[in-house]
Every structure is written in structure tokens, then in C-alpha cells.
Design an enzyme around this catalytic site. Structure first.
Site, PDB file in Angstrom:
ATOM      1  N   CYS A  18      11.713  30.250  -9.733  1.00 41.87           N
ATOM      2  CA  CYS A  18      12.187  30.870  -8.482  1.00 41.87           C
ATOM      3  C   CYS A  18      12.486  30.867  -7.551  1.00 41.87           C
ATOM      4  O   CYS A  18      13.968  31.201  -6.739  1.00 41.87           O
ATOM      5  CB  CYS A  18      11.099  32.487  -8.223  1.00 41.87           C
ATOM      6  SG  CYS A  18       9.473  31.917  -7.038  1.00 41.87           S
ATOM      7  N   HIS A  63       6.366  35.021  -5.754  1.00 47.52           N
ATOM      8  CA  HIS A  63       7.508  35.053  -6.365  1.00 47.52           C
ATOM      9  C   HIS A  63       8.781  35.316  -5.353  1.00 47.52           C
ATOM     10  O   HIS A  63       8.555  36.087  -4.534  1.00 47.52           O
ATOM     11  CB  HIS A  63       7.167  35.560  -6.770  1.00 47.52           C
ATOM     12  CG  HIS A  63       8.180  36.186  -8.209  1.00 47.52           C
ATOM     13  ND1 HIS A  63       9.755  34.959  -9.012  1.00 47.52           N
ATOM     14  CD2 HIS A  63       9.319  36.576  -8.712  1.00 47.52           C
ATOM     15  CE1 HIS A  63       9.534  34.720  -9.780  1.00 47.52           C
ATOM     16  NE2 HIS A  63      10.021  36.370  -8.983  1.00 47.52           N
ATOM     17  N   HIS A 109      15.919  36.601 -11.018  1.00 47.83           N
ATOM     18  CA  HIS A 109      15.396  35.970 -10.654  1.00 47.83           C
ATOM     19  C   HIS A 109      14.726  34.998 -12.166  1.00 47.83           C
ATOM     20  O   HIS A 109      15.567  35.352 -13.587  1.00 47.83           O
ATOM     21  CB  HIS A 109      14.062  36.327 -10.020  1.00 47.83           C
ATOM     22  CG  HIS A 109      13.464  37.243 -11.186  1.00 47.83           C
ATOM     23  ND1 HIS A 109      11.729  37.307 -11.891  1.00 47.83           N
ATOM     24  CD2 HIS A 109      13.943  38.509 -11.829  1.00 47.83           C
ATOM     25  CE1 HIS A 109      11.897  38.367 -12.533  1.00 47.83           C
ATOM     26  NE2 HIS A 109      12.870  39.429 -12.254  1.00 47.83           N
TER      27      HIS A 109
END
Length: 156
Positions: free
Chosen positions: A67, A117, A129
Site C-alpha cells: 500500500c 493501510h 490502493h
């Protein structure tokens, strides 16, 4: 005004970006069709990598990124050097309210109080993402996996 907006300019097949105030349009043409915020340019670039693999620890937009590696590599294409991990990326940028997020801003997701994240906000209720090894790089609703806990602006 549109003068401070970033405009895509194509020269000899290569696309670059400049601020509208530096462009003179000849022959009564208009630049409005290509005018977009730099944040939107970042989002458009990020969407080119949808479907590519997720790889833990990776920073390659084509061969696999996690990420934060995905976000770091997207921003690096626009000349921004941002940190490598989600927590350091949060510390690096200017904190904004999640409700104020615009295209190109970073949204962070926390589990048990820790940022776990990071995603790129599209400005339209979705995020791009590097999600998981199963899904790879995807576009999903921004509340996929929970509502974002924090937001940061890199591009001022």
C-alpha cells in the site's frame, strides 16, 4: 481561477504538467478541456496500474507494490519524495480532516489504534490502493475495510 490549475501539455508525444498561468492559447482555442488539478493528474496516473499485483515490501507499480510502496511510487512520478511506510507518510504530510479530502490526498486506515493501510483518494468517494495479494491494485469505495481514520495532503 483556472490560472493556478495544473494543465496537461503534450509535446512530441510526451505529456507534462504546468500551471495554466504559463500557457498562452493561440487561434482562439481553449485549454479548459485539459485543465485539471494536479491531484486529479496523480489519480489518473495511479489508475493506469489497476489490476497489477500486490507484493508486501514492494514498490514496483508493474511487478508489485504494497500500500505505501504504491503511494510512494505514484508520487515519485510527480517529483515528490515521500517516506516509505504508511505511518511515516502520515507524519510527513499536512493533516486534514477526512471530510476535506480531495483527489490525490492520502487516506489512512487504523486498526487497534495503529495506522495499517494507506490509499489514494480519487475525490469521488473511492480509493485506488494496493490492497491484498488476492486483489492486487484495485479501486474500491473509500470505506472498503472500514472508514479512514486520518487524511493527509501532499500537494498544496
Amino acid at each position: 481561477s483556472n490560472n493556478s490549475k495544473w494543465v496537461a501539455v503534450k509535446v512530441k508525444g510526451k505529456v507534462g504538467y504546468t500551471q495554466g498561468k504559463y500557457i498562452t492559447i493561440a487561434n482562439g482555442a481553449t485549454a479548459s478541456a485539459t485543465t485539471m488539478s494536479k491531484g486529479q493528474s496523480v489519480v489518473n496516473y495511479a489508475k493506469r496500474f489497476l489490476g497489477n499485483p500486490y507484493r508486501w515490501g514492494g514498490t514496483s507499480l508493474t511487478n508489485g507494490a504494497d500500500c505505501s510502496g504504491f503511494v510512494q511510487s505514484i508520487y515519485s512520478n510527480f517529483g515528490y519524495s515521500i517516506p516509505r511506510t504508511a505511518t511515516t507518510q502520515y507524519a510527513f504530510g499536512r493533516k486534514i480532516a477526512v471530510e476535506e479530502a480531495q483527489a490525490g490526498d492520502l487516506l489512512f486506515y487504523s486498526y487497534y489504534g495503529e495506522i495499517e493501510h494507506v490509499a489514494l483518494y480519487t475525490g469521488e468517494g473511492t480509493i485506488v490502493h494496493a490492497s491484498t495479494e488476492e486483489t492486487g491494485i484495485i479501486e474500491t469505495p473509500m470505506d472498503y475495510g472500514g472508514y479512514p481514520s486520518h487524511a493527509v495532503r501532499i500537494i498544496e
